[in-house]
Design an enzyme around this catalytic site. Structure first.
Site, PDB file in Angstrom:
ATOM      1  N   GLY A   1       0.812  -1.199   0.000  1.00 34.02           N
ATOM      2  CA  GLY A   1       0.000   0.000   0.000  1.00 34.02           C
ATOM      3  C   GLY A   1       0.838   1.238   0.000  1.00 34.02           C
TER       4      GLY A   1
ATOM      5  N   ASP B   1      -2.912  -5.063  18.024  1.00 34.44           N
ATOM      6  CA  ASP B   1      -3.517  -4.292  19.116  1.00 34.44           C
ATOM      7  C   ASP B   1      -3.848  -5.217  20.295  1.00 34.44           C
ATOM      8  OD1 ASP B   1      -3.776  -1.865  17.352  1.00 34.44           O
ATOM      9  OD2 ASP B   1      -4.976  -3.303  16.242  1.00 34.44           O
TER      10      ASP B   1
ATOM     11  N   ARG C   1      -0.703  -6.034  22.060  1.00 38.48           N
ATOM     12  CA  ARG C   1      -0.276  -4.855  22.831  1.00 38.48           C
ATOM     13  C   ARG C   1      -1.071  -4.772  24.138  1.00 38.48           C
ATOM     14  NH1 ARG C   1      -0.491  -0.808  17.595  1.00 38.48           N
ATOM     15  NH2 ARG C   1       1.719  -0.972  16.995  1.00 38.48           N
TER      16      ARG C   1
ATOM     17  N   HIS D   1      -9.045  -0.854  13.452  1.00 30.46           N
ATOM     18  CA  HIS D   1      -7.630  -0.849  13.845  1.00 30.46           C
ATOM     19  C   HIS D   1      -7.135   0.587  14.097  1.00 30.46           C
ATOM     20  CE1 HIS D   1      -3.326  -1.317  13.790  1.00 30.46           C
ATOM     21  NE2 HIS D   1      -3.238  -0.637  12.670  1.00 30.46           N
TER      22      HIS D   1
ATOM     23  N   ASN E   1      -3.053  -0.434   5.882  1.00 30.56           N
ATOM     24  CA  ASN E   1      -4.067   0.518   6.351  1.00 30.56           C
ATOM     25  C   ASN E   1      -4.738   1.316   5.234  1.00 30.56           C
ATOM     26  OD1 ASN E   1      -4.186   0.187   9.172  1.00 30.56           O
ATOM     27  ND2 ASN E   1      -2.092   0.978   9.290  1.00 30.56           N
TER      28      ASN E   1
HETATM   29  P1  NAI Z   1       6.186  -0.011   3.750  1.00 36.00           P
HETATM   30  O1  NAI Z   1       5.885   1.329   3.190  1.00 36.00           O
HETATM   31  O2  NAI Z   1       7.527  -0.301   4.321  1.00 36.00           O
HETATM   32  O3  NAI Z   1       5.881  -1.102   2.638  1.00 36.00           O
HETATM   33  C1  NAI Z   1       4.830  -0.970   1.757  1.00 36.00           C
HETATM   34  C2  NAI Z   1       5.214  -1.704   0.518  1.00 36.00           C
HETATM   35  O4  NAI Z   1       4.070  -1.791  -0.325  1.00 36.00           O
HETATM   36  C3  NAI Z   1       6.330  -1.072  -0.305  1.00 36.00           C
HETATM   37  O5  NAI Z   1       7.334  -2.039  -0.542  1.00 36.00           O
HETATM   38  C4  NAI Z   1       5.616  -0.686  -1.589  1.00 36.00           C
HETATM   39  O6  NAI Z   1       6.468  -0.730  -2.720  1.00 36.00           O
HETATM   40  C5  NAI Z   1       4.534  -1.741  -1.644  1.00 36.00           C
HETATM   41  N1  NAI Z   1       3.416  -1.429  -2.524  1.00 36.00           N
HETATM   42  C6  NAI Z   1       2.861  -0.229  -2.814  1.00 36.00           C
HETATM   43  N2  NAI Z   1       1.846  -0.365  -3.683  1.00 36.00           N
HETATM   44  C7  NAI Z   1       1.744  -1.686  -3.942  1.00 36.00           C
HETATM   45  C8  NAI Z   1       0.894  -2.459  -4.771  1.00 36.00           C
HETATM   46  N3  NAI Z   1      -0.049  -1.892  -5.512  1.00 36.00           N
HETATM   47  N4  NAI Z   1       1.072  -3.797  -4.792  1.00 36.00           N
HETATM   48  C9  NAI Z   1       2.036  -4.371  -4.059  1.00 36.00           C
HETATM   49  N5  NAI Z   1       2.855  -3.700  -3.258  1.00 36.00           N
HETATM   50  C10 NAI Z   1       2.722  -2.377  -3.203  1.00 36.00           C
HETATM   51  O7  NAI Z   1       5.048  -0.317   4.843  1.00 36.00           O
HETATM   52  P2  NAI Z   1       5.076  -1.347   6.050  1.00 36.00           P
HETATM   53  O8  NAI Z   1       5.673  -0.684   7.216  1.00 36.00           O
HETATM   54  O9  NAI Z   1       5.609  -2.656   5.592  1.00 36.00           O
HETATM   55  O10 NAI Z   1       3.514  -1.464   6.339  1.00 36.00           O
HETATM   56  C11 NAI Z   1       2.654  -2.065   5.395  1.00 36.00           C
HETATM   57  C12 NAI Z   1       1.228  -1.654   5.681  1.00 36.00           C
HETATM   58  O11 NAI Z   1       0.801  -2.203   6.919  1.00 36.00           O
HETATM   59  C13 NAI Z   1       1.012  -0.142   5.805  1.00 36.00           C
HETATM   60  O12 NAI Z   1      -0.219   0.188   5.191  1.00 36.00           O
HETATM   61  C14 NAI Z   1       0.898   0.067   7.305  1.00 36.00           C
HETATM   62  O13 NAI Z   1       0.151   1.224   7.615  1.00 36.00           O
HETATM   63  C15 NAI Z   1       0.178  -1.193   7.712  1.00 36.00           C
HETATM   64  N6  NAI Z   1       0.296  -1.589   9.115  1.00 36.00           N
HETATM   65  C16 NAI Z   1      -0.796  -2.195   9.685  1.00 36.00           C
HETATM   66  C17 NAI Z   1      -0.738  -2.661  10.969  1.00 36.00           C
HETATM   67  C18 NAI Z   1      -1.920  -3.350  11.562  1.00 36.00           C
HETATM   68  O14 NAI Z   1      -1.849  -3.701  12.747  1.00 36.00           O
HETATM   69  N7  NAI Z   1      -3.014  -3.593  10.856  1.00 36.00           N
HETATM   70  C19 NAI Z   1       0.469  -2.480  11.796  1.00 36.00           C
HETATM   71  C20 NAI Z   1       1.566  -1.881  11.106  1.00 36.00           C
HETATM   72  C21 NAI Z   1       1.467  -1.440   9.807  1.00 36.00           C
END
Ligand code: NAI
Length: 332
Positions: free
Chosen positions: A90, A160, A163, A188, A132
């Site tokens: 995302g 969560d 946590r 979330h 998210n």
């Molecule tokens: P990040 O920004 O490090 O990684 C996101 C990745 O998604 C990047 O490698 C990007 O190139 C890729 N991406 C973008 N568009 C894409 C597409 N159309 N298809 C495939 N890949 C694509 O983010 P991170 O830290 O790995 O977090 C990932 C997601 O998880 C974020 O949205 C973050 O907000 C969410 N998150 C949710 C949590 C939860 O408890 N539900 C906890 C922590 C993060």
């Protein structure tokens, strides 16, 4: 994040969580030590080179359970025959960006990935949306993949939940494994309601309600709730990056329990399609207490809800209804 003999996909193999979760899955943390896995790693074209590097590292680690690695920027190839899909991909929310701007980037991604999963994934594919806004991305995925059973589409609130367990363990000076049955209700987002009213802690005199041991009701109703709701922000402030290892670990916990079952007498929190339980509106993906058995989750019914909880459960449901409207407006 994973595929094949067990299966899976990740939007975002190259992101922080993708990099953390891939070795966890390959080591059997998600599906157990006897389950071989094939990983399908997906990211977008600008990340293609880095994706190759991650594949090299996964091969170099010589994980005994890891039978194949498919790294790709083609969503169709990534979704092909997967049994488990962990959706991490995302567009991150950048400084100064409104929530609506962030959603207008992410909602179309989930619409596209829904179609790819619907057409190419295994018919029993279990989907976990982490990216998210997790609940609403999962809802969009459900709407645009009508042939995937709604029971198979979930979102992550286990982080969560974990946590909340750990905050209580710290407070009562016990091990985290002694605490169980907290609940995360709703979104979330920071409107979530972490609820310890039904939580118990193991003591030398058997299981006791957390409420009884922490006589300071003020803590459970205030600091506890705020700390869990704001934990993601606190981590960003401290680490200058959002939670990644804890998110990856929680995603493994979510899938592990969904596939292999929750221990007797224990429930966990999962974002699932609301069936109207606890008078929560239908047609949203809402986090409920669930038990899992034989690969299926079911909402824990009949818990007593007091007025304080009712108001908080309704507020987070309202937040989700508002998000759903914004998401639909982004698609029009
Ligand atoms: P990040 O920004 O490090 O990684 C996101 C990745 O998604 C990047 O490698 C990007 O190139 C890729 N991406 C973008 N568009 C894409 C597409 N159309 N298809 C495939 N890949 C694509 O983010 P991170 O830290 O790995 O977090 C990932 C997601 O998880 C974020 O949205 C973050 O907000 C969410 N998150 C949710 C949590 C939860 O408890 N539900 C906890 C922590 C993060």
């Amino acid at each position: 994040a994973c595929g094949g003999l067990s299966g899976g996909v990740t939007g975002s193999a190259m992101g922080q969580i993708g990099y953390a979760i891939a070795p966890m899955i390959a080591r059997g943390i998600m599906l157990g030590p006897d389950q071989p896995v094939i990983l399908h790693l997906l990211d977008i074209a600008p990340a293609a080179e880095a994706l190759k590097g991650v594949k090299m590292e996964l091969l170099d680690a010589a994980f005994p359970l890891l039978k194949e690695v498919h790294a790709t920027t083609d969503v169709t190839e990534a979704c092909k025959d997967v049994n488990i899909a962990i959706m991490l991909g995302g567009f991150p929310r950048k400084e100064g960006m409104e929530r609506k701007d962030m959603m207008s980037k992410n909602v179309p991604i989930y619409k596209e990935q829904a179609s790819a999963l619907e057409e190419h994934a295994a018919s029993d594919c279990k989907v976990l949306v982490v990216a998210n806004p997790a609940n609403t991305n999962a809802l969009i995925l459900k709407e645009f993949a009508p042939s995937i059973p709604e029971k198979n589409i979930t979102c992550l609130t286990r982080l969560d939940h974990n946590r909340a367990l750990s905050q209580i363990a710290e407070r009562l000076k016990v091990y985290v494994t002694d605490v169980k049955n907290v609940i995360i209700w709703g979104n979330h987002s920071s409107s979530q309601y972490p609820d310890a009213n039904h939580a118990t802690v193991a003591t030398t005199n058997g299981e006791r309600p957390v409420k009884e041991l922490d006589t300071n009701d003020h803590w459970l109703k205030n600091e506890f709730i705020n700390t869990v709701q704001q934990r993601g922000a606190a981590i960003i402030k401290a680490r200058k990056a959002s939670s990644a290892l804890s998110a990856a670990s929680a995603a493994c916990d979510h899938m592990h329990d969904w596939v292999l079952g929750t221990p007797k007498g224990t429930w966990v929190s999962m974002g699932v399609y609301s069936d109207g339980s606890y008078e929560i509106p239908k047609d949203i993906i809402y986090s409920f207490p669930v038990k899992c058995e034989k690969g299926k989750w079911s909402i824990v019914k009949g818990l007593k809800i007091d007025e304080f909880s009712r108001a908080k459960m309704d507020a987070t449901a309202k937040d989700l209804i508002d998000e759903k409207e914004v998401a639909h407006s982004c698609l029009n």
